[in-house]
Scaffold this motif. Sequence first.
Motif, PDB file in Angstrom:
ATOM      1  N   MET A  20       0.808  -1.221   0.000  1.00  0.00           N
ATOM      2  CA  MET A  20       0.000   0.000   0.000  1.00  0.00           C
ATOM      3  C   MET A  20       0.843   1.273   0.000  1.00  0.00           C
ATOM      4  SD  MET A  20      -2.907  -1.345   2.705  1.00  0.00           S
ATOM      5  CE  MET A  20      -3.766   0.229   2.789  1.00  0.00           C
ATOM      6  N   ASN A  21       2.147   1.114  -0.155  1.00  0.00           N
ATOM      7  CA  ASN A  21       3.043   2.272  -0.148  1.00  0.00           C
ATOM      8  C   ASN A  21       3.086   2.922  -1.530  1.00  0.00           C
ATOM      9  OD1 ASN A  21       4.918   4.127   0.775  1.00  0.00           O
ATOM     10  ND2 ASN A  21       6.667   2.808   0.310  1.00  0.00           N
ATOM     11  N   ARG A  22       1.929   3.512  -1.910  1.00  0.00           N
ATOM     12  CA  ARG A  22       1.777   4.167  -3.204  1.00  0.00           C
ATOM     13  C   ARG A  22       1.170   5.552  -2.969  1.00  0.00           C
ATOM     14  NH1 ARG A  22      -2.198   0.100  -5.571  1.00  0.00           N
ATOM     15  NH2 ARG A  22      -1.948  -1.097  -3.660  1.00  0.00           N
ATOM     16  N   PRO A  23       1.807   6.596  -3.524  1.00  0.00           N
ATOM     17  CA  PRO A  23       1.321   7.966  -3.242  1.00  0.00           C
ATOM     18  C   PRO A  23      -0.121   8.199  -3.669  1.00  0.00           C
ATOM     19  CG  PRO A  23       2.968   7.954  -5.014  1.00  0.00           C
ATOM     20  CD  PRO A  23       3.013   6.611  -4.361  1.00  0.00           C
ATOM     21  N   GLY A  24      -0.495   7.722  -4.860  1.00  0.00           N
ATOM     22  CA  GLY A  24      -1.865   7.918  -5.324  1.00  0.00           C
ATOM     23  C   GLY A  24      -2.871   7.224  -4.434  1.00  0.00           C
ATOM     24  N   LEU A  25      -2.561   5.991  -4.064  1.00  0.00           N
ATOM     25  CA  LEU A  25      -3.459   5.211  -3.196  1.00  0.00           C
ATOM     26  C   LEU A  25      -3.579   5.864  -1.827  1.00  0.00           C
ATOM     27  CD1 LEU A  25      -5.146   2.644  -2.654  1.00  0.00           C
ATOM     28  CD2 LEU A  25      -3.020   1.551  -1.895  1.00  0.00           C
ATOM     29  N   GLN A  26      -2.448   6.281  -1.258  1.00  0.00           N
ATOM     30  CA  GLN A  26      -2.480   6.887   0.069  1.00  0.00           C
ATOM     31  C   GLN A  26      -3.277   8.190   0.072  1.00  0.00           C
ATOM     32  OE1 GLN A  26      -1.529   5.643   2.995  1.00  0.00           O
ATOM     33  NE2 GLN A  26      -1.060   3.757   1.900  1.00  0.00           N
TER      34      GLN A  26
END
Length: 284
Positions: free
Chosen positions: A65-71
Amino acid sequence: MGEIEKKGLRCVAYARLSTREQAERSEFSSVDAQLVTCKAYIQNKSAEGWQCVSYYTDLSTGANMNRPGLQQMLQDARDGKFDCIVCVKFDRLSRSTADFFEMSALFNELGIQFLCTTQDVNTGTAMGRMLRTVLVSHGEFERELIVERVKGKLHAQASQGLFCGGYVPLGYHYPERGRPLKVQENEAEIVRRIFSLYQELRSVVRVARELQRLGIKTKEYKNHHNAGGKEFSSSHVSHILRNSIYVGRYRWGGKETSMPITPIISEEEWNKVQEMLEAHTHGD
């Protein structure tokens, strides 16, 4: 996920680069195509009051889950900025079964709907929930399979002494994928100077300072990261002095193999510098 009854939904689209595209380093990304599909899906519901208020994209793996868009999307969800998320497939949100259901639980808690344009699954039934689990698990399996294939290819490439990717070391250039590295003479002179300076000054800190005084910069990489082209630090110098690629040996996956390249440093000079580094490990 089944048909949504709520009217006037504030929808967002989420798109992520596929694992296959990452593995094959394709120049064409499907992210734009995913967004077009998601926005068209929402537009088709505009008569019912649906509207696309934002979209989020990621160009990285779905393994975590270490994704800028997702976060950013998760934070906006907590802030109540939308009511519905639209993706083309379940695995665009995540290829990790555990992460997917953690996010699903959060969306349920916040009253946020999650829809897939190509996988019309009614999770209001036991059969639908089971099918969703199968689809998400298959995405995770596919990702692991691709990772295994890529690792196998890189192992085979390394065993033949070929460069396995990443930043090409100072002194060499990469003429073509799957071909040996070639000496870049202007950079090779800098490498030779670094080895010579260390034998003279006997300190990576002093070598770095001398390179800074001379205005010599680290190797510059012309890519989307715009990496390199900076002042030398002691860690830069130390990395170059310990890199066995300069005598034609390459370390990858914990093993060292010979490379079909022209060495920049002689074996004799390399061994001398390594002995000096070992003796001065705590001297800098």
